[in-house]
Design an enzyme around this catalytic site. Structure first.
Site, PDB file in Angstrom:
ATOM      1  N   HIS A 238       0.827  -1.211   0.000  1.00  0.00           N
ATOM      2  CA  HIS A 238       0.000   0.000   0.000  1.00  0.00           C
ATOM      3  C   HIS A 238       0.858   1.256   0.000  1.00  0.00           C
ATOM      4  O   HIS A 238       0.534   2.248  -0.648  1.00  0.00           O
ATOM      5  CB  HIS A 238      -0.927  -0.010   1.215  1.00  0.00           C
ATOM      6  CG  HIS A 238      -2.042   0.979   1.147  1.00  0.00           C
ATOM      7  ND1 HIS A 238      -2.099   2.110   1.928  1.00  0.00           N
ATOM      8  CD2 HIS A 238      -3.161   1.005   0.378  1.00  0.00           C
ATOM      9  CE1 HIS A 238      -3.199   2.778   1.659  1.00  0.00           C
ATOM     10  NE2 HIS A 238      -3.873   2.139   0.722  1.00  0.00           N
ATOM     11  N   CYS A 239       1.961   1.215   0.708  1.00  0.00           N
ATOM     12  CA  CYS A 239       2.854   2.366   0.812  1.00  0.00           C
ATOM     13  C   CYS A 239       3.448   2.775  -0.532  1.00  0.00           C
ATOM     14  O   CYS A 239       3.824   3.926  -0.717  1.00  0.00           O
ATOM     15  CB  CYS A 239       4.008   2.063   1.769  1.00  0.00           C
ATOM     16  SG  CYS A 239       3.515   1.417   3.361  1.00  0.00           S
TER      17      CYS A 239
END
Length: 366
Positions: free
Chosen positions: A356-357
């Site tokens: 996600h980062c």
């Protein structure tokens, strides 16, 4: 993003960016008449995913860099199965990136980069054809960011969106929304003096309400000082649908995240969303065994940092057969209409982040 690493030497902020960003409290630009800005749920249809191929040699040792680059390429190729991907890349590394991506349909855009965490450095897209620039400051001045602080503007322009400016300082990994007026945010990050000194919880709620269409914020305490982000939300809790939250639990009593994740579960289980629904909380426990031991103190071993793309869910696996399988089963149950793809992202995790980062969605609804 739950970035576990503090960079060895804190870099000075170019041009006093932190002071300017935090000190200037301008109101957000108003949307066009009759248009209400809303940050859509990540599970809503996307136009594309944005990424950055820019591994920082201040975070990873030289031997780790190629591993991280292969991880980034693997994520981009997996996303490209479901939707278009545009990846920012240093001019000197364009050929390297293309070679790792093979024949995957990934657009490369050359620009200078400090790091790979586009969830935090890129803009937050909202409806009304706009994107919010939240003034990236290297997580409160902890890392060099003279190139990355430009990326929100660059991505906004290339996407053809209208830039929305604000005096708030935060990162995309700090905000989790359901698209229906509810957000989950950690106090340890957004209310931290290294981002927004002098602002109260009510001040932040008021500003984010207008910027992202929020009606209710569920505040989790998070934990400051242990990782570079000061405890981003997207490692702790994510929406899996209206009224449904998937939350991480660290089962290791010796971990600094153990008690705070237990406290987060208590808060979420007693909370309701902006529509008055009591939250259904699904728990995914972190792995207790890792493929590569010792993994190091910065290793981000958690399954909640997954990414939703059109028809797909990209999630990590860490070589713990029981925990990996349990996470896969939970995600398949929560997202029955999506294909769940688990990836080995140990290189990225060793720098304190996850899938996600590294990604930022551009919603189809504009």
């Amino acid at each position: 993003m739950e970035r576990r690493r503090f960079v060895r030497s804190v870099m000075s902020l170019a041009g006093g960016a932190l002071v300017a960003a935090c000190g200037e409290r301008t109101s957000a630009a108003a949307p066009a008449p009759g248009v209400r800005r809303v940050m859509p749920d990540e599970g809503d249809p996307h136009r594309r995913t944005w990424m950055a191929f820019g591994v920082s040699d201040r975070v990873w040792e030289p031997a780790q860099v190629p591993v991280v680059q292969r991880n980034l390429a693997a994520i981009a190729k997996a996303v490209a199965r479901f939707e278009p991907v545009t990846m920012l890349v240093r001019p000197a590394e364009r050929d390297l990136a293309r070679g790792l991506l093979g024949d995957a349909e990934v657009e490369l855009v050359a620009t200078e980069l400090d790091d790979l965490w586009l969830r935090d450095t890129g803009p937050v897209f909202v409806t009304g054809g706009a994107a919010v620039d939240f003034n990236f400051t290297g997580w409160g001045g902890k890392q060099q960011h003279s190139n990355d602080r430009r990326l929100a503007g660059l991505v906004t322009a290339r996407a053809g969106a209208r830039a929305v400016h604000t005096g708030l300082v935060l990162e995309g990994g700090a905000i989790e929304v359901d698209g229906e007026g509810t957000a989950i945010i950690t106090e340890s990050c957004v209310l931290n003096r290294n981002r927004n000194p002098g602002l109260s919880k009510e001040d932040v709620e008021d500003r984010l309400g207008g910027l992202l269409g929020l009606e209710k914020i569920i505040w989790l305490p998070g934990i400051a000082g242990h990782d570079i982000t000061d405890g981003h939300t997207d490692f702790y809790a994510r929406f899996a649908g209206p009224g449904v939250v998937v939350a991480g639990l660290d089962p290791d009593p010796g971990s600094y995240d153990h008690e705070v994740t237990r406290r987060h579960l208590e808060i979420l289980r007693s909370a309701s969303d902006a529509r008055g629904r009591e939250l259904r909380v699904e728990v995914i426990e972190a792995p207790t065994r890792l493929r590569r031991e010792p993994a190091g103190p910065d290793f981000a071993a958690g399954y909640v940092n997954f990414y939703l793309c059109n028809g797909g869910v990209l999630a990590p696996e860490f070589g713990d057969p029981e925990a990996d399988a349990a996470a896969l089963a939970t995600l398949r149950r929560l997202f029955p209409d999506r294909e769940v793809v688990q990836l080995d992202i140990d290189g990225i995790a060793s720098g304190g982040g996850g899938i996600h980062c590294t990604t930022q969605q551009e919603p189809a609804l504009r």
